[in-house]
Design an enzyme around this catalytic site. Structure first.
Site, PDB file in Angstrom:
ATOM      1  N   SER A 130       0.857  -1.184   0.000  1.00  0.00           N
ATOM      2  CA  SER A 130       0.000   0.000   0.000  1.00  0.00           C
ATOM      3  C   SER A 130       0.887   1.226   0.000  1.00  0.00           C
ATOM      4  CB  SER A 130      -0.894  -0.001   1.252  1.00  0.00           C
ATOM      5  OG  SER A 130      -1.512   1.242   1.456  1.00  0.00           O
ATOM      6  N   TYR A 143      -2.342  -0.100  10.543  1.00  0.00           N
ATOM      7  CA  TYR A 143      -2.360  -0.622   9.177  1.00  0.00           C
ATOM      8  C   TYR A 143      -1.005  -0.409   8.502  1.00  0.00           C
ATOM      9  CZ  TYR A 143      -3.704  -1.114   4.255  1.00  0.00           C
ATOM     10  OH  TYR A 143      -3.769  -1.487   2.935  1.00  0.00           O
TER      11      TYR A 143
END
Length: 286
Positions: A130, A143
């Site tokens: 990501s 995250y």
């Protein structure tokens, strides 16, 4: 043959379909029977897999080794994952461990299990990271921690496997139109509701602003099909890059290469400021 985990929806489902369209037999990992029926199609064989359950991972490796058509494993696309936006202080420790089990340890387990097959075929490991694997924005700490760790594992694995012919590629999506952002917002709201009054004072406005920013980004982001095209390129390119970015947020990754930390902090804060509600303060200490 290619494995795609997290193929129930979003990027995983789109990737499974794109690879099948290109002629691959895709083992599509899903967690529910209804998802298996939804993804099933020409070239797509759904498998019920929870990557955090060792028995499921062993079953996947056995399926690869005992393929009735004796197909070689071209790649594993480690895509399964979950997102959450919550301040570091307010995220319970058992939730930290659960997040790492899904977003990191599960991928390591799958990779370990199928690596012998990939070494035999000189295949590829495609890890879906990501933009959060390079930039840890406010409330993205848990995250981003899993994605930073996945980036590190990918770098080490690439160097360890260089002599075997196995290539390791990282794909770093920004905002993509999937169900993950909406699930992350819902989880953030649930976790915010459980914060102490003191934490609410510190972070309530911040969480609301980040959620609003997330929603605004998803209205103009890339489709899952566009992300799948990049992942398919990582699987099929004769000389793949070590990293591919997806979406406009990839510019953030470039900024981190030369922008001082404090300057980047101010830039991220400025981008978030318009999403605060009237009455919420960007700096609760003022």
């Amino acid at each position: 043959m290619v494995i795609v985990t997290g193929a129930s929806t979003g990027i995983g489902a789109a990737t499974a379909r794109e690879l099948a369209r290109r002629g691959f037999h895709v083992l599509a990992g899903v967690r529910r029977d209804r998802d298996a029926e939804a993804i099933r199609g020409p070239g797509i064989e759904p498998l019920l897999i929870d990557i955090t359950i060792p028995e499921h991972v062993r079953t996947l490796a056995t399926r690869v080794d005992q393929d009735p058509q004796r197909r070689q494993l071209r790649a594993v696309v480690n895509n399964a994952g979950m997102g959450v936006n919550v301040p570091v202080e307010a995220f319970p420790m058992d939730e930290w461990r659960k997040l790492f089990e899904v977003n990191l340890f599960g991928h390591v387990g799958v990779t370990q299990a199928v690596l012998p097959a990939l070494i035999r075929s000189k295949g590829r490991v495609i890890n879906i990271s990501s933009v959060g694997g390079k930039v840890a924005m406010a409330t993205y700490g848990p995250y981003a921690a899993t994605k930073f760790a996945l980036e590190a594992v990918s770098d080490a694995l690439r160097r360890e496997l260089a002599a075997t012919g196995v290539q390791v590629v990282v794909v770093e999506p920004g905002a993509v139109s999937t169900e993950m952002p909406s699930r992350a917002v819902a989880a953030a709201n649930d976790l915010a509701a459980a914060m102490t009054p003191e934490q609410q004072l510190r972070y309530g406005g911040l969480v609301r602003a980040v959620n609003a920013q997330t929603v605004s980004h998803t209205t103009s982001c890339l489709s899952a099909d566009a992300a799948a095209m990049v992942i398919a390129k990582a699987v099929t390119a004769s000389r793949p890059r070590t990293r591919y970015t997806v979406g406009r947020e990839a510019a953030l990754i470039r900024l981190t290469r030369f922008m001082p930390d404090r300057t980047l902090d101010r830039a991220l804060a400025a981008a978030l400021r318009p999403h605060y509600r009237a009455g919420d303060r960007a700096d609760p200490s003022t």
